[in-house]
Design a protein around this motif. Structure first.
Motif, short mmCIF file in Angstrom:
data_model
loop_
_atom_site.label_atom_id
_atom_site.label_comp_id
_atom_site.label_asym_id
_atom_site.label_seq_id
_atom_site.Cartn_x
_atom_site.Cartn_y
_atom_site.Cartn_z
N GLU A 143 47.97 34.70 34.42
CA GLU A 143 46.59 34.63 33.95
C GLU A 143 46.17 33.17 33.75
O GLU A 143 45.06 32.77 34.13
N ARG A 146 45.50 31.68 37.14
CA ARG A 146 44.26 32.15 37.72
C ARG A 146 43.06 31.44 37.08
O ARG A 146 42.12 31.03 37.78
N ILE A 147 43.08 31.28 35.77
CA ILE A 147 41.97 30.61 35.08
C ILE A 147 41.85 29.17 35.56
O ILE A 147 40.76 28.69 35.85
N ASP A 150 40.35 29.21 39.02
CA ASP A 150 38.94 29.61 39.04
C ASP A 150 38.04 28.51 38.50
O ASP A 150 36.97 28.23 39.05
N ASN A 179 32.76 30.57 31.81
CA ASN A 179 33.38 30.75 30.49
C ASN A 179 34.30 31.94 30.55
O ASN A 179 33.85 33.05 30.81
N ILE A 180 35.58 31.71 30.30
CA ILE A 180 36.54 32.82 30.34
C ILE A 180 37.16 32.94 28.95
O ILE A 180 37.69 31.97 28.42
N LYS A 181 37.05 34.13 28.39
CA LYS A 181 37.52 34.35 27.02
C LYS A 181 38.65 35.36 27.01
O LYS A 181 38.55 36.42 27.63
N CYS C 81 36.51 34.70 41.83
CA CYS C 81 37.12 34.61 40.49
C CYS C 81 37.28 35.97 39.84
O CYS C 81 37.86 36.07 38.76
N ARG C 110 39.63 40.65 28.45
CA ARG C 110 39.27 39.44 29.17
C ARG C 110 37.83 39.56 29.61
O ARG C 110 37.45 40.54 30.24
N THR C 111 37.00 38.61 29.26
CA THR C 111 35.65 38.57 29.82
C THR C 111 35.45 37.20 30.44
O THR C 111 35.90 36.18 29.92
N ALA C 112 34.80 37.20 31.59
CA ALA C 112 34.52 35.95 32.29
C ALA C 112 33.03 35.94 32.62
O ALA C 112 32.55 36.86 33.28
N ASP C 113 32.33 34.94 32.13
CA ASP C 113 30.90 34.83 32.35
C ASP C 113 30.62 33.62 33.23
O ASP C 113 31.11 32.53 32.96
N TYR C 114 29.82 33.83 34.27
CA TYR C 114 29.48 32.73 35.16
C TYR C 114 27.96 32.63 35.25
O TYR C 114 27.27 33.65 35.33
#
Lengths: 255, 255, 255
Positions: A143, A146-147, A150, A179-181, C81, C110-114
């Motif tokens: 993970e 990957r982040i 990306d 933004n990845i959280k 991504c 996991r959340t990813a915002d673009y």
């Protein structure tokens, strides 16, 4: 005289893969307790440390401390000649100008012996001070890789912000922003130990080279504290680790 | 009039793959006993011979001897248009200026016909003298391919030394040296028939192009004798073979 | 305000893959009935239309018509991504200068915002007249892709000849010629509805870019009539389609 034997070449391949993008040449310090390597990357920005205890090896003998200067590209080429399940024996005489790698296939009907010339390399041993990290994150190594990959699409800088419940990776560039959280989950895939929240900015391309160590470990450990280099650590089973250190960007406007 | 039919295109693809790196263009000699090809490689150092008996084909008709001058790159492109399990029929009229390849899928709901222009090529038929080899080695074709590939990393020259119990491949260069030893095993994967031990040196890059034939056969046969070209033979089931010949290096200091 | 949610990112990836070779930038027209896109390719020869009905989405809200000018390379980078099984939510405010894509993994840990910047693009809406095609062919999309790829080896032009029982694709060049024939089969993999036989010639390289949509559908529909652009249509399940239009070559000597 130095001699070390592994029943499989696979982990050795992975270790060299983790080092060869960040170092062209490096010195392996062998003593009776095990093998150590410590070096700045080619551009002298980040630091990498390898530690592998002698009990990791099926057989290990080191009658006298020896420093082996290796060209990692050549070593990679030799390792490509071995199957992952070949046993490997590494040998060097005292004051040797070459190292010997012998690979044996399972049934022993095939042996392949390679000799690599050793290099005389300058060595600078940096003292790495013990650091208390105010944030310690454990997360799946894949993970993290990957982040880093990306976010590299968006910017040269990656901002890592760690708080009690969440770690956030961000990048902001001309194309847009990302933004990845990740949250600490009940499945304990991500765990966060946070004494004090920290937000720091790093050069993404170094983070990306660190992730070459991903095949070595299920989990990666990340340590952060204000004004202190980031630690990215990949354990090698219970026998050692590869650690990468990278100073935060100080004047980054994103930060 | 020439007509030959195969129920599968796969072997034909493998044969052309085995030839196309070593030859740009070549003449296929078709007679009622089968198909032959004999040619020096593009740089006129090694020799390749293909022999495929007429009973290899599902259907075979050759009323008059015919020589078909082919561009192997074009033939490769046409074969890429076929599935491995398509049946293929090859046709040429007497004194034709083109060859016809017809591919049929299993259910015959699809037919694809290709015509390729033939070339007028000069032909030099070299007499290959029957040779008694003092060492004959049978070994897995994939193992031979791997050794040739691995040794190419170290040197342009490969030394092959064959003795009663063991065949050794060596290369020695700036980076270091490599020695790969195979023993005759009870499982008979490697068999050595040795009248007299031989040690010869060869240009590794030709050996590597020969190994393009690896998918054709489980086993490769290697024949060696002093002052005589090396033979590397890949059988095509029981119906023929591809043979490569390469003269030893005479003034090689490694030898 | 526009908001649309898909439970999987996979189809969205496939749609953008089908467009990005043919268009660099394009405008997505969103209304309460769904999403539309219509554009000439980069070289202004062929035309592509995307239509995706609002009921394709798990959630769809479009309170006011909005046109989103997108750079398809950037959108592709963002979609790379995401995992195929991530849920995705697309949002844009009224008069927004950016679009927001949010990806959620299954467990939501996991959340990813673009955010992607939007572009101001000129739009030309071409009226596409309803056409009666004298030949309508349904065939496996992968077969059509393979034929277009295979024929490109022989010539820039592809001749498509459709008659009652058979569709034939041909190409004729310096290397030789190719003819691929498909018959209507009992298994109904290929079906032909032919009012009048047609033979037309097309630029193969456009046909090849159309086949980037192959992963979207099992079957492709081809419509042909004299003096009318070819239609190549890939359905998106039952919720829409991508259609490509290409005018026949008029003065092609092969035709």
């Amino acid at each position: 005289m130095f001699e070390a034997r592994l029943s499989s070449t696979l982990t050795l391949k992975k270790i060299v893969d983790a080092l060869r993008d960040i170092l062209n040449q490096s010195t392996l310090d062998c003593s009776d307790t095990g093998i150590q390597l410590q070096a700045m990357d080619n551009s002298h920005v980040s630091l990498v440390c390898l530690c592998l205890r002698s009990d990791y090896f099926e057989k290990y003998k080191c009658s006298r401390n020896v420093s082996l200067g290796l060209d990692l590209k050549s070593l990679t080429k030799v390792l490509k000649c071995a199957n992952g399940d070949d046993a490997v024996t590494i040998k060097a005489a005292d004051k040797a100008d070459k190292i010997e790698l012998s690979f044996e296939s399972a049934g022993k009907e095939r042996t392949a012996d390679y000799e690599l010339r050793l290099l005389n390399l300058d060595q600078e041993h940096l003292a790495i001070p013990e650091t208390e990290y105010s944030c310690v994150i454990h997360m799946p190594a894949s993970e993290f890789a990957r982040i880093c990959r990306d976010l590299a699409v968006f910017s040269e800088s990656v901002v890592i912000a760690c708080s009690k419940n969440c770690i956030k990776f961000s990048a902001n560039g001309e194309m847009g922003s990302a933004n990845i959280k990740l949250s600490q989950t009940s499945k304990a895939e991500v765990t966060l130990q946070v004494d004090e929240p920290v937000t720091l900015s790093f050069a993404g391309r170094y983070l990306n080279t660190f992730t070459r160590a991903t095949p070595l470990s299920e989990k990666v450990k990340i340590g952060m504290a204000a004004d202190v280099p980031l630690l990215v650590e990949y354990p090698i089973e219970d026998y050692g680790y590869i650690r990468y250190y990278l100073a935060p960007k100080v004047d980054d406007p994103d930060c």
